[in-house]
Design an enzyme around this catalytic site. Structure first.
Site, short mmCIF file in Angstrom:
data_model
loop_
_atom_site.label_atom_id
_atom_site.label_comp_id
_atom_site.label_asym_id
_atom_site.label_seq_id
_atom_site.Cartn_x
_atom_site.Cartn_y
_atom_site.Cartn_z
CG HIS A 1 46.70 17.43 58.58
ND1 HIS A 1 45.91 16.95 57.56
CD2 HIS A 1 47.45 16.38 58.98
CE1 HIS A 1 46.15 15.68 57.37
NE2 HIS A 1 47.09 15.30 58.21
CE LYS B 1 50.02 16.57 55.15
NZ LYS B 1 48.66 16.27 55.58
CG ASP C 1 61.14 32.14 42.72
OD1 ASP C 1 61.63 32.38 43.85
OD2 ASP C 1 61.80 31.66 41.78
CG HIS D 1 48.43 9.62 53.58
ND1 HIS D 1 48.95 10.85 53.25
CD2 HIS D 1 48.13 9.67 54.90
CE1 HIS D 1 48.97 11.63 54.31
NE2 HIS D 1 48.48 10.95 55.33
CE LYS E 1 45.92 13.46 53.48
NZ LYS E 1 45.58 12.63 54.57
CG ASP F 1 27.94 14.43 38.98
OD1 ASP F 1 27.71 13.31 39.48
OD2 ASP F 1 27.18 15.41 39.11
#
Length: 499
Positions: A242, A244, A249, A417, A419, A424
């Site tokens: 999952h 991404k 470089d 979507h 996450k 605090d």
């Protein structure tokens, strides 16, 4: 060896079933077959009990194995149960540990930012002790909100690449956005830049053989993660990558919630506007993010690129806080622990935005207790999810949270979507992991944990902006939902571990 035996047993069981139900073999032959079947099931149940899992799960699998002929055993071995025996991803686990321990040999002491209070310092020290990766003070982060801004930055940075571009995606579509990226990558290959791409075989199922050939013919090295055609034989079909990741470089990195597809730009009629968050990294932590990619590359094709020092050469910059890249997967199963530790360190506020909220019992308890202690707990989820089960499984947790005083918000403008967890206002995590059991146990994920960083202020600002597009769920109105909705919630929750 254990994996092969389990698969052999599945084949034998289907043969037994056919023999008993659809042949005219003598009764005594069928009695022998049934006895052998019972022996396999009872030995599996005995091994299950010896693992000392939670009582509810042990009883559930025992009932499935005994009372659901053949299919119960099939689901048992194809939903990750062999992980408890350490039979799956053993080689990857050993390889990951070896590389991260090597990188950690030259680790410099990390100073915890002075503004963090004791509980937050405790969480930072926790991550330092239990993860294989290093925290960095020599990294800059930039929060990228939504697809348009993210891919504008991605394209600009890709065009500046000089040596290599490494990409890893759960979903990579060859639509308008995918083709635009491919054009840039093809041009870079022609300039002598190395380009490598890992795509998840399930998430990128729509990627045709013709599209893959186009990429390969253009000079891009491309490999699938856990090919589906071998998944049934390796029992890894239910485990997905999952992550991404983009590394350019060894100096620039991208990580977050956005895959490659026009829906992530808000151009899909089904989802409409797409609310998401990504991060641009520069500096020392890019080395750790790159190590995650290089280990996955070795796993998918066997090439040990990390033995070449040019791929893991650190490029520190002046940072403004702690940045920690943390990878997790079915071989470690600890992202849920990190989320729990972060949540329990809160003294003032816990803000969570996630498309899928299917937590484990520890996190549910932590959120309820925090709210009852007077800590502000806010949870933001989509108004409408992308599946029946995920929609109603998420809603099934709402009554318990509302009774504890948790503020629940559903995003109205489109599909949420992102996450993100913010604690605090001084600590945050952002990455690929959802607040669900699949991310905790079955998926390969990677998250950034930020402490005392200026980027956290941007995350707070974006969270507050997104709250304006939300509807707050009020207890009285929610409790009036019909019996049919309650039944759907309870039914969907039964599948929580697979969603």
């Amino acid at each position: 060896m254990k994996i092969r035996i389990e698969i052999f047993f599945v084949i034998i069981m289907f043969f037994f079933c056919w023999m008993v139900l659809f042949t005219r073999f003598p009764v005594w032959w069928k009695a022998i077959v049934i006895s052998l079947y019972a022996g396999i099931i009872l030995s599996t149940v005995a091994r299950l009990w010896l693992q000392n899992r939670p009582v509810a799960k042990t009883l559930l699998w025992t009932c499935l194995l005994i009372f659901v002929p053949v299919l119960g055993y099939f689901f048992y071995i194809y939903t990750g149960q062999l992980l408890f025996k350490g039979a799956l991803f053993k080689s990857k686990r050993a390889s990951d540990r070896e590389l991260f321990e090597t990188l950690g040999k030259n680790k410099r002491p990390v100073e915890v930012p002075a503004m963090l209070i004791n509980h937050q310092r405790g969480f930072v020290n926790y991550l330092e002790r239990v993860t294989l990766t290093n925290q960095s003070q020599n990294t800059r982060t930039k929060i990228l909100k939504n697809g348009e801004k993210t891919f504008e930055e991605v394209k600009r940075r890709l065009k500046e690449a000089k040596v290599f571009i490494h990409l890893e995606y759960y979903i990579f579509r060859y639509d308008r956005l995918g083709q635009e990226l491919m054009e840039i990558l093809t041009e870079k290959v022609q300039e002598g830049v190395e380009v490598r791409l890992i795509y998840d075989a399930f998430g990128s199922f729509a990627l045709s053989e013709q599209d893959k050939r186009k990429m390969a013919d253009s000079g891009i090295q491309i490999h699938p993660f856990l090919p589906l055609k071998f998944g049934w034989f390796t029992q890894k079909f239910n485990f997905r990558n999952h992550r991404k990741i983009i590394v350019i470089d060894g100096k620039i990195g991208f990580v977050g919630g956005l895959n490659v597809g026009v829906e992530y730009l808000g151009e899909d009629d089904r989802f409409g506007f797409w609310c998401d968050t990504h991060v641009l990294l520069e500096g020392e932590a890019v080395q750790t993010l790159h190590a995650v990619f290089l280990l996955d590359w070795k796993y998918v094709c066997g090439d040990t690129l990390f033995e070449d020092p040019r791929y893991l050469k650190p490029a520190p910059v002046d940072g403004d806080g702690l940045v920690h890249v943390v990878a997790s997967g079915p071989e470690t199963r600890d992202m849920g622990d990190h989320f729990y530790a972060m949540i329990t360190s809160a003294t003032e506020s816990i803000w969570i935005a996630t498309p899928y909220f299917i937590p484990n019992r520890a996190i549910m308890t932590a959120l309820r207790v925090a709210a009852k202690k007077g800590i502000q707990v806010r949870l933001m989820v989509p108004e409408s999810n992308d599946g029946f089960l995920t929609q109603y499984a998420t809603q099934s947790y709402f009554p318990e949270l509302l009774r504890a005083g948790v503020e629940l918000y559903t995003y109205q403008k489109g599909f949420l979507h992102k996450k993100v967890i913010i604690v605090d206002g001084d600590m945050a995590t952002i990455g690929t992991a959802n607040m669900d059991l699949r991310s905790f146990h079955l998926n390969f994920e990677v998250n950034l944990f930020l402490s005392g960083s200026g980027s956290i202020h941007d995350l707070v600002t974006h969270f507050e902006e997104d709250l304006k597009e939300c509807r707050r769920i009020r207890p009285v109105a929610f409790y009036k939902r019909g019996f049919g909705v309650k039944w759907k919630e309870s039914f969907a929750r039964l599948f929580s571990g697979l969603l």
